[in-house]
Design an enzyme around this catalytic site. Sequence first.
Site, PDB file in Angstrom:
ATOM      1  NE  ARG A  47       8.715   4.251  16.177  1.00 48.58           N
ATOM      2  CZ  ARG A  47       9.705   3.683  15.474  1.00 48.58           C
ATOM      3  NH1 ARG A  47      10.484   2.782  16.034  1.00 48.58           N
ATOM      4  NH2 ARG A  47       9.908   4.024  14.223  1.00 48.58           N
ATOM      5  CE1 TYR A  99      -7.596  -0.791  35.761  1.00 44.37           C
ATOM      6  CE2 TYR A  99      -6.185  -1.843  34.140  1.00 44.37           C
ATOM      7  CZ  TYR A  99      -7.110  -0.880  34.471  1.00 44.37           C
ATOM      8  OH  TYR A  99      -7.548  -0.017  33.510  1.00 44.37           O
ATOM      9  CG  ASP A 171      -0.172  -2.978  38.900  1.00 39.31           C
ATOM     10  OD1 ASP A 171       0.134  -1.879  39.413  1.00 39.31           O
ATOM     11  OD2 ASP A 171      -1.106  -3.111  38.092  1.00 39.31           O
ATOM     12  CE  LYS A 196      -5.160   4.613  36.943  1.00 40.11           C
ATOM     13  NZ  LYS A 196      -5.031   3.177  37.012  1.00 40.11           N
TER      14      LYS A 196
END
Length: 372
Positions: A47, A99, A171, A196
């Site tokens: 983790r 977005y 972004d 993406k």
Amino acid sequence: MHFDTLALRATHQPDPTTGAVAPSIHLSTTFARNETNELPANFIYTRPNNPTRESLEKAIAMIEGGAVGMAFGSGQAAAMTLFQALRPGDHVLLSTDAYYGTPALLEQVFHPWGLTYTRVDMSDLDAVQSSIHEHTRVVWCETPSNPMLTITDLLTVSRLAHEVGAICVCDNTWATPVLQRPLDLNCDVVMHSTTKYFSGHSDVLGGALVFKHDNDFTKRVRLLQGLSGAVPSPFDCWLVSRGIKTLGVRVRAQSLTAQAVADFLDGHPAVEKVHYPGLADHPDRALIQQQMNGPGAMLSIQIKGDADDALAFMGKLTLFTRATSLGGVESLIEHRASVEGPTSTTPKNLLRISIGLEHAEDLIADLAQALR
Ligand SMILES: *Cc1c(COP(=O)(O)O)cnc(C)c1O
């Protein structure tokens, strides 16, 4: 070094012990200690950190030109972890065109928790300046923006953010570091949905943050990444690393095809408007040429008529898959207002297109027959 060389150097390191040319995937969740309780490398538990994830994080930092990279289980998990590093009472400035998941996070999760936020047209620099105040901690840019392809002047907006001690986050999902490197334009953090273009094949969900400096804020986000655990699996990290090897060739090819498609659609009698950074009449043409290496492979079009006309046109296409998302090798088209739901402010006749790696002539022929 040119981007393609950097991307290969960042992701290709033959294993010194086995000679394996392709990287191994370290699926182990836990790491053994020796007789005196020492760890052979600095890995304890997956983790907080894992070798496959660390390779990806270093690669992403290298290609964006940052000091520290962090990988997450999705783009939204990356944004979420960054906002978690703020304090109640802090203020975030966000573009009106963005977005839809970013304002949804601020409204649904962080507003009840005490963050305040304002949305502003980031291409209006006077409006940006007057919306930034002493409590502003983050100015969140997205350029080109989703779905209207507006452009933000990163150099100026980051300067305005720094004047009040805020950080400027970009972004960079749509442009990718192939076409735009926000850290070189004085931004402090780059965010990606690696789902993406980085992965590029519509088969893995992921996100990333790249920090220009390894400062207290960066260390706080690193702590939250390990504590809250919105991290990608080693296999997902491996897939994203593999995608980075071909990022440059894919994005340049897709961008060239998108330019041809946009040129065809622009001025077509059945098309009301094409939103694409590569068109000569884009309102931010000069800025695009200054801060981007190419216009990218995303475009939005408004069909003459209403939602029904847009949907009818979309229904006739055979080479474009009708699906949300973007950045894969296959061309996708979507009716954005349907995806965003009842609160959407996107024009009802707008279709968003992600250009893939098909030949431009075939895509244009398909669009032509559907517009007839
Ligand atoms: C897809 C996308 C996101 C969200 O990323 P997920 O990986 O779906 O969580 C954020 N920003 C932009 C610009 C995107 O296209």
